[in-house]
Motif scaffolding. Structure first.
Motif, short mmCIF file in Angstrom:
data_model
loop_
_atom_site.label_atom_id
_atom_site.label_comp_id
_atom_site.label_asym_id
_atom_site.label_seq_id
_atom_site.Cartn_x
_atom_site.Cartn_y
_atom_site.Cartn_z
N MET A 14 32.53 -13.87 16.80
CA MET A 14 31.28 -14.53 16.43
C MET A 14 31.35 -15.98 16.50
O MET A 14 30.39 -16.57 15.94
CB MET A 14 30.78 -13.83 15.22
N SER A 15 32.37 -16.66 17.01
CA SER A 15 32.54 -18.13 16.84
C SER A 15 32.53 -18.72 18.03
O SER A 15 32.88 -19.83 18.23
CB SER A 15 33.85 -18.36 16.20
N ILE A 16 32.04 -18.07 19.21
CA ILE A 16 32.04 -18.71 20.49
C ILE A 16 30.68 -18.36 21.21
O ILE A 16 30.00 -17.29 20.97
CB ILE A 16 32.98 -18.28 21.60
N GLY A 17 30.21 -19.39 21.82
CA GLY A 17 28.98 -19.08 22.68
C GLY A 17 27.65 -18.95 22.10
O GLY A 17 27.57 -19.42 20.78
N THR A 18 26.69 -18.42 22.57
CA THR A 18 25.25 -18.10 21.94
C THR A 18 25.49 -16.82 21.12
O THR A 18 26.46 -16.16 21.30
CB THR A 18 24.31 -17.86 23.09
N TYR A 19 24.46 -16.70 20.43
CA TYR A 19 24.39 -15.58 19.46
C TYR A 19 24.15 -14.17 20.65
O TYR A 19 24.92 -13.28 20.26
CB TYR A 19 22.77 -15.31 18.99
N GLU A 20 23.72 -14.40 21.77
CA GLU A 20 23.84 -13.25 22.67
C GLU A 20 25.06 -12.68 23.06
O GLU A 20 25.42 -11.55 23.21
CB GLU A 20 22.76 -13.18 23.65
N GLU A 21 25.86 -13.85 23.45
CA GLU A 21 27.16 -13.74 23.99
C GLU A 21 28.42 -13.31 22.60
O GLU A 21 29.21 -12.41 22.90
CB GLU A 21 27.93 -15.14 24.31
N GLU A 22 27.95 -13.78 21.63
CA GLU A 22 28.78 -13.41 20.32
C GLU A 22 28.56 -11.91 20.20
O GLU A 22 29.40 -10.96 19.91
CB GLU A 22 28.47 -14.04 19.15
N TYR A 23 27.29 -11.63 20.14
CA TYR A 23 26.94 -10.13 19.99
C TYR A 23 27.57 -9.17 21.06
O TYR A 23 28.22 -8.34 20.85
CB TYR A 23 25.50 -9.91 19.89
N ALA A 24 27.34 -9.57 22.24
CA ALA A 24 27.94 -8.83 23.39
C ALA A 24 29.40 -8.73 23.21
O ALA A 24 29.99 -7.66 23.62
CB ALA A 24 27.62 -9.39 24.74
N LEU A 25 30.02 -9.69 22.98
CA LEU A 25 31.76 -9.50 22.73
C LEU A 25 31.95 -8.81 21.50
O LEU A 25 33.08 -7.94 21.84
CB LEU A 25 32.19 -11.26 22.74
N THR A 26 31.55 -8.82 20.39
CA THR A 26 31.81 -8.13 19.42
C THR A 26 31.19 -6.62 19.72
O THR A 26 32.39 -5.83 19.24
CB THR A 26 31.03 -8.63 18.22
N GLN A 27 30.51 -6.32 20.38
CA GLN A 27 30.29 -4.94 20.54
C GLN A 27 31.15 -4.11 21.57
O GLN A 27 31.41 -3.07 21.76
CB GLN A 27 28.90 -4.87 21.27
N THR A 28 32.08 -5.16 22.19
CA THR A 28 33.11 -4.41 23.16
C THR A 28 34.36 -4.14 22.35
O THR A 28 35.30 -3.39 23.04
CB THR A 28 33.50 -5.49 24.19
N LYS A 29 34.65 -4.69 21.05
CA LYS A 29 35.62 -4.36 20.41
C LYS A 29 35.32 -3.17 19.44
O LYS A 29 34.30 -2.97 18.90
CB LYS A 29 36.05 -5.66 19.32
N LYS A 30 36.56 -2.31 19.24
CA LYS A 30 36.56 -1.32 18.30
C LYS A 30 36.95 -1.81 16.87
O LYS A 30 37.27 -3.15 16.61
CB LYS A 30 37.85 -0.37 18.43
N ASP A 31 36.54 -1.34 15.83
CA ASP A 31 36.48 -1.99 14.30
C ASP A 31 38.00 -2.47 14.16
O ASP A 31 38.38 -3.33 13.68
CB ASP A 31 36.31 -0.77 13.38
N GLU A 32 38.77 -1.41 14.66
CA GLU A 32 40.45 -2.06 14.42
C GLU A 32 40.97 -3.18 15.00
O GLU A 32 42.02 -3.68 14.92
CB GLU A 32 41.31 -0.72 14.39
N GLU A 33 40.18 -3.52 16.14
CA GLU A 33 40.60 -4.59 16.86
C GLU A 33 40.07 -6.16 16.50
O GLU A 33 40.52 -7.01 16.67
CB GLU A 33 40.04 -4.54 18.43
N LEU A 34 39.22 -5.89 15.33
CA LEU A 34 38.52 -6.96 14.99
C LEU A 34 39.32 -7.54 13.66
O LEU A 34 39.65 -6.79 12.57
CB LEU A 34 37.22 -6.78 14.31
N GLN A 35 39.38 -8.85 13.56
CA GLN A 35 39.93 -9.38 12.50
C GLN A 35 38.80 -10.06 11.49
O GLN A 35 38.42 -11.16 12.01
CB GLN A 35 41.00 -10.69 12.68
N TYR A 36 38.44 -9.41 10.63
CA TYR A 36 37.43 -9.74 9.85
C TYR A 36 37.56 -11.28 8.85
O TYR A 36 38.82 -11.36 8.48
CB TYR A 36 36.69 -8.91 8.85
#
Length: 71
Positions: A26-48
């Motif tokens: 959620m720290s790169i690009g536009t809101y739409e790009e951030e949202y799309a990238l986040t949606q491609t990740k599984k929960d365990e892949e995200l570092q909150y």
């Protein structure tokens, strides 16, 4: 830590609380790009990085009382 935030996120989901979480996707690009990238990740892949909870004070306090930054 990211794992504590992940656990808190799950507890919030289980209790029906609204929340906003923040991750590196959620720290790169536009809101739409951030949202799309986040949606491609599984929960365990995200570092909150952070989470914001919305709900009754009693419920939120119960979930956050053991977090060191909250004290």
């Amino acid at each position: 830590s990211s794992n504590k935030i992940r656990e808190l996120r799950k507890a919030a989901l289980d209790r029906g609380l609204k929340f906003t979480d923040f991750a590196p996707t959620m720290s790169i690009g536009t809101y739409e790009e951030e949202y799309a990238l986040t949606q491609t990740k599984k929960d365990e892949e995200l570092q909150y990085w952070a989470i914001v909870l919305f709900g009754p004070l009693e419920t939120v306090s119960e979930l956050t009382k053991k977090l060191s930054l909250y004290r």
